[in-house]
Scaffold this active site. Structure first.
Site, PDB file in Angstrom:
ATOM      1  N   ASP A  44       0.838  -1.208   0.000  1.00  0.00           N
ATOM      2  CA  ASP A  44       0.000   0.000   0.000  1.00  0.00           C
ATOM      3  C   ASP A  44       0.874   1.260   0.000  1.00  0.00           C
ATOM      4  O   ASP A  44       0.348   2.383  -0.024  1.00  0.00           O
ATOM      5  CB  ASP A  44      -1.034  -0.009   1.135  1.00  0.00           C
ATOM      6  CG  ASP A  44      -0.404  -0.042   2.514  1.00  0.00           C
ATOM      7  OD1 ASP A  44       0.831  -0.128   2.622  1.00  0.00           O
ATOM      8  OD2 ASP A  44      -1.172   0.009   3.506  1.00  0.00           O
ATOM      9  N   SER A  45       2.200   1.078  -0.057  1.00  0.00           N
ATOM     10  CA  SER A  45       3.112   2.184  -0.374  1.00  0.00           C
ATOM     11  C   SER A  45       2.759   2.755  -1.745  1.00  0.00           C
ATOM     12  O   SER A  45       3.181   3.864  -2.095  1.00  0.00           O
ATOM     13  CB  SER A  45       4.566   1.709  -0.352  1.00  0.00           C
ATOM     14  OG  SER A  45       4.708   0.502  -1.080  1.00  0.00           O
ATOM     15  N   ASP A  83      -1.295  -6.159  -0.316  1.00  0.00           N
ATOM     16  CA  ASP A  83      -1.334  -5.521   1.009  1.00  0.00           C
ATOM     17  C   ASP A  83      -2.758  -5.055   1.308  1.00  0.00           C
ATOM     18  O   ASP A  83      -3.272  -4.158   0.611  1.00  0.00           O
ATOM     19  CB  ASP A  83      -0.418  -4.290   0.935  1.00  0.00           C
ATOM     20  CG  ASP A  83       0.358  -4.041   2.194  1.00  0.00           C
ATOM     21  OD1 ASP A  83       0.158  -4.762   3.175  1.00  0.00           O
ATOM     22  OD2 ASP A  83       1.185  -3.113   2.167  1.00  0.00           O
ATOM     23  N   LYS A 111      -1.090  -9.505   2.770  1.00  0.00           N
ATOM     24  CA  LYS A 111      -0.324  -9.035   3.926  1.00  0.00           C
ATOM     25  C   LYS A 111      -1.213  -8.109   4.733  1.00  0.00           C
ATOM     26  O   LYS A 111      -2.009  -7.366   4.154  1.00  0.00           O
ATOM     27  CB  LYS A 111       0.943  -8.303   3.466  1.00  0.00           C
ATOM     28  CG  LYS A 111       1.770  -7.748   4.628  1.00  0.00           C
ATOM     29  CD  LYS A 111       3.138  -7.268   4.180  1.00  0.00           C
ATOM     30  CE  LYS A 111       3.171  -5.850   3.677  1.00  0.00           C
ATOM     31  NZ  LYS A 111       2.716  -4.814   4.632  1.00  0.00           N
ATOM     32  N   GLU A 113      -1.146  -5.595   8.557  1.00  0.00           N
ATOM     33  CA  GLU A 113      -0.332  -5.029   9.632  1.00  0.00           C
ATOM     34  C   GLU A 113      -0.926  -5.364  10.996  1.00  0.00           C
ATOM     35  O   GLU A 113      -2.132  -5.247  11.189  1.00  0.00           O
ATOM     36  CB  GLU A 113      -0.248  -3.503   9.476  1.00  0.00           C
ATOM     37  CG  GLU A 113       0.476  -3.080   8.218  1.00  0.00           C
ATOM     38  CD  GLU A 113       0.630  -1.567   8.090  1.00  0.00           C
ATOM     39  OE1 GLU A 113       0.339  -0.826   9.061  1.00  0.00           O
ATOM     40  OE2 GLU A 113       1.056  -1.127   7.007  1.00  0.00           O
ATOM     41  N   GLU A 180       9.375  -4.204  10.260  1.00  0.00           N
ATOM     42  CA  GLU A 180       9.770  -2.883   9.736  1.00  0.00           C
ATOM     43  C   GLU A 180      10.353  -1.981  10.809  1.00  0.00           C
ATOM     44  O   GLU A 180       9.802  -1.851  11.906  1.00  0.00           O
ATOM     45  CB  GLU A 180       8.545  -2.204   9.096  1.00  0.00           C
ATOM     46  CG  GLU A 180       8.881  -0.828   8.528  1.00  0.00           C
ATOM     47  CD  GLU A 180       7.881  -0.315   7.508  1.00  0.00           C
ATOM     48  OE1 GLU A 180       6.930  -1.050   7.158  1.00  0.00           O
ATOM     49  OE2 GLU A 180       8.064   0.824   7.047  1.00  0.00           O
TER      50      GLU A 180
HETATM   51  O1  KIV Z   1       3.516  -1.050   1.567  1.00  0.00           O
HETATM   52  C1  KIV Z   1       4.645  -1.531   1.442  1.00  0.00           C
HETATM   53  O2  KIV Z   1       5.325  -1.357   0.430  1.00  0.00           O
HETATM   54  C2  KIV Z   1       5.174  -2.312   2.551  1.00  0.00           C
HETATM   55  C3  KIV Z   1       6.631  -2.622   2.528  1.00  0.00           C
HETATM   56  C4  KIV Z   1       7.400  -1.404   2.814  1.00  0.00           C
HETATM   57  C5  KIV Z   1       6.962  -3.736   3.430  1.00  0.00           C
HETATM   58  O3  KIV Z   1       4.464  -2.655   3.444  1.00  0.00           O
END
Ligand code: KIV
Length: 254
Positions: A44-45, A83, A111, A113, A180
């Site tokens: 989600d970056s 994510d 993924k 959090e 992280e």
């Molecule tokens: O959103 C993302 O790219 C991430 C990575 C930095 C692990 O969670």
């Protein structure tokens, strides 16, 4: 579990390090796949490096599904992890509902959090047949509540809390865990305590793998580079220079 995840799951037992990079589009996913990246993360970056938001909390399920589809078309070999964005997994039922959308879009795992507090979501996803990668340490989706990006694992109690979170994520069924922004000395006990792979970012070398945002690695977001990254290319500078040459050529043709 999809056969593409078999190598990822076996890596720790075979003492093979895991290289994970993010991708958000077809050509990047295809290039990373051809380069031999072990696992591709549609992080989600996306919100910051592609969509221009200030942080990840603006990213929606629709954004993620759209980009997962593109990445899945490009990654012909490597498994793809999607994510789950903020508030898409507040309950176990929501996590399964949204996780299924990622799998339908072409992801092989999701993924999310959180540590022990998100074990019910990880368990529900796992029981629904959706493999999960956890994410502990600094949690970008909580950046507003935390008042910024802060290093974790600075005291023995904080390290123990990270180990407990990692174990909770593992016991709930996760196949790996991103860790992280953790003090580097804290990583060895965490990695040793877990049987699933730890994939570090800004966490030092004592991890079973490393993950980076691809834009940071290749200098594609030249306005900001995290301190812990040493870019191996400067594609942003090259694009700007090529565009400037094109502009000069076209303007010069008047
Ligand atoms: O959103 C993302 O790219 C991430 C990575 C930095 C692990 O969670």
């Amino acid at each position: 579990m999809n056969h593409r995840l078999e190598s990822f799951c076996a890596a720790k037992g075979q003492h093979r390090k895991i290289a994970m990079l993010t991708a958000y589009d077809y050509p990047t996913a295809r290039l990373l796949d051809e380069a031999g990246v072990d696992i591709v993360l549609v992080g989600d970056s996306l919100g910051m490096v592609v969509l221009g938001y200030p942080d990840t909390t603006w990213v929606t399920m629709a954004d993620m599904v759209h980009h997962i589809r593109a990445v899945a078309r490009g990654a012909g070999r490597a498994p793809v992890v999607g994510d789950l964005p903020i508030h898409s997994y507040d309950t176990p039922e929501q996590a399964v509902f949204n996780g299924r959308q990622f799998i339908d879009a072409g992801a092989h795992a999701v993924k999310l959090e959180g540590g022990a507090d998100h074990a019910p979501q990880i368990r529900a996803l796992t029981e629904a047949g959706i493999p999960v990668v956890g994410h502990i340490g600094l949690l970008p989706q909580s950046v507003r509540e935390e008042g910024g990006y802060k290093v974790k694992g600075k005291t023995p109690e904080a390290v123990q809390a990270l180990i407990n979170d990692g174990l909770a994520v593992q016991e709930a069924g996760a196949i790996g865990v991103v860790v992280e922004c953790v003090k580097h000395e804290a990583m060895r006990p965490i990695t040793e305590a877990l049987s699933i792979p730890t994939i570090g970012i800004a966490a030092g070398e004592d991890c079973d793998g490393q993950v980076l945002v691809v834009h940071d690695l290749v200098g594609a977001f030249p306005w900001f580079t995290p301190k812990f990254v040493q870019p191996l290319a400067q594609t942003g500078v090259e694009i700007r220079e090529a565009a400037a040459q094109f502009v000069a050529h076209v303007h010069g043709a008047n």
